[in-house]
Design a protein around this motif. Structure first.
Motif: not given
Ligand code: BES
Ligand code: MN
Ligand code: ZN
Length: 502
Positions: A89-93, A114-117, A128-129
């Motif tokens: 998730y962090r890498q994607i952001i 809104e993705l499910h983590v 985190q974003a």
């Protein structure tokens, strides 16, 4: 950077760019699905033609998508839906932010929040974003005469949350994310500073700046004269070979009741560690400017704490010192008397961190602390044990160790515990003094912590070895990571009882 939260549908956004996820293989996220319907299958058509597989980190920037008000749509590959974890998730952001920054969108509405983590709520995802964004926009170019900056940098980002009910949670997440990021950036700035500028006096100046900026902070500088009066013979010995005076900065943040026992953070602040008479090999020696990473992290955590205005008492100590070879330098064989009265035989002048920290740890007894956490780039052995991914955690107090591990888990700022059994103490035995400063090759990280534990009997104590995590080595990616400011600040947030997620 300006952050905000919103709860709306993607087709109604009028922005330079809207950011939505696509999973592998070629599967639209719920939000992307909505855009696809409005645009009459424009997006699903592209996927069918093979323009985007949805692998984690893949990016596809679209312009003028039919019936969409925003100028651009950025499709972001998120990998397999069920495998989306915290790290990904962090890498994607981060990738998203870099792409937005390079492609001229000065503002964006991001639906990735809104993705499910798995196991993570809206608070966590938004915070985190924010942190990932600030982390990847950081640059240290104050000493470059020609600065490279993007022509149209990202200025404003809106994170979407699924329901209006979650708006206050999202806003809190932004405030916390910004507070933490502020401290991380302070940490990076001082840590990246070269050692001809960042010496112990420079660290003291930074501590004074916090005093001037925040009502609740007062700073006291312990100079060599005062150290002499206090009997800090070990700390003083390490700095003796340097022309830069040793200075210990004591930053006092009073956010709680006057009688509430403080939490004390102590940071190793070797602004340069040449090894002294036991001099280090030349290769990569420049990186020993980062040997003040512990002090930088403590400074950063104090900054975050003040920014978040937490209702607790915290004292941050920056143990500033420089380790140099010189006619006046301390030597292997010297026996030092520490502030605690215990004597130490020096077997290697490069095991200097523990000699500085032990006196700082005795000094802080006067605060009758609730807990003491020291942070130090203490041993190369910690990199051998845990690599660059985890901070080494050692503690004689189980509840404190668990609290710190929790904070590290929550913040994503990883730590891993190593044992601190009495068995290791025999490696420090000396024929001439109470003990030596060198534990030998076996378990170097643990014997260093054992050394410190001889000075922390009067309070609950934990030790963080950040040798592997404080900075990235080599090439153009070299630089301070700002770790473990996040973990420390999370620990303080938890301690202050601050409301976080739902
Ligand atoms: N600051 C170093 C530890 C270090 C080395 C951190 C490399 C990060 C990267 C510390 O002062 C040191 O020199 N430690 C020695 C201890 C040894 C002499 C017992 C080490 O790790 O080699
Ligand atoms: Mn050293
Ligand atoms: Zn060192």
């Amino acid at each position: 950077m300006e952050f905000s939260v919103k709860s709306g549908s993607p087709e109604k956004q009028r922005s330079a760019c809207i950011v939505v996820g696509v999973f592998e293989p070629r599967r639209l996220s719920a939000i992307a699905e909505q855009l696809d319907e409005i645009s009459e299958g424009y997006i699903s058509n592209l996927l069918r033609r093979g323009d985007l597989e949805g692998k984690s980190g893949q990016m596809l920037l679209l312009h003028h998508v039919p019936n969409i008000l925003s100028e651009r749509v950025l499709l972001v590959g998120c990998g397999k839906e069920r495998e989306l974890d915290e790290r990904q998730y962090r890498q994607i952001i981060s990738k998203t932010i870099n792409t937005l920054n390079e492609t001229g969108s000065m503002e964006a509405v991001c639906f990735l929040s809104e993705l499910h983590v798995k196991g993570r709520d809206t608070y966590w995802k938004v915070r985190q974003a924010v942190e990932a964004t600030q982390d990847c926009l950081y640059s240290f170019n104050s000493l470059k005469t020609r600065k490279e900056e993007p022509r149209r940098p990202l200025r404003k980002i809106v994170f979407n949350v699924p329901t209006r009910r979650e708006l206050p949670i999202g806003e809190r997440a932004i405030a916390h994310g910004l507070g933490v990021s502020e401290g991380i950036s302070t940490c990076k700035n001082v840590a990246n500073m070269p050692p001809n500028i960042c010496n112990p006096a420079y660290l003291a100046e930074q501590a004074k700046i916090l005093e001037n900026e925040y009502e609740k902070i007062s700073t006291h500088i312990v100079d060599e004269k005062e150290m002499g009066e206090l009997g800090m013979g070990s700390y003083l010995a390490v700095g003796r070979g340097s022309v830069n005076e040793s200075m210990m900065s004591v930053i006092n943040y009073q956010g709680g009741e006057t009688d509430q026992a403080p939490i004390v953070l102590v940071g190793k602040g070797l602004t340069f560690d040449s090894g002294g008479i036991s001099i280090k090999p030349g290769e990569g020696m420049d990186e020993m400017k980062y040997d003040m990473g512990g002090a930088a992290a403590v400074l950063g955590a104090m900054h975050s704490l003040a920014e978040l205005d937490l209702p607790i008492n915290v004292i941050g100590v920056l143990a500033g010192c420089e380790n140099m070879p010189d006619a006046n330098a301390y030597r292997p064989g010297d026996i030092l008397t520490t502030m605690s009265g215990q004597t130490v035989e020096v077997l290697n002048t490069d095991a200097e961190g523990r000699l500085v920290l032990c006196d700082a740890l005795t000094y802080v007894e006067r605060f009758e602390p609730e807990a003491v956490i020291d942070v130090a780039t203490l041993t190369g052995a910690c990199i051998v044990a845990l690599g660059k991914h985890a901070t080494g955690l050692m503690s004689s107090h189980n509840p404190l160790a668990h609290e710190l591990l929790n904070a590290s888990e929550q913040s994503g700022d990883r730590a891993w515990r190593l044992p601190l059994w009495d068995d290791y103490h025999e490696q420090l035995e000396s024929p001439f003094a109470d003990f030596t400063n060198l534990g030998g090759r076996a378990a170097g990280t643990i014997t260093a912590a054992c050394f410190l534990s001889k000075f922390t009997k009067k309070y609950n104590w934990a030790h963080l070895d950040i040798a592997g995590t404080a900075w990235r080595s080599g090439g153009k990616d070299k630089g301070s990571t700002g770790r473990p400011v996040n973990m420390l600040t999370q620990f303080l947030l938890n301690r202050s009882g601050a409301e976080q997620g739902e």
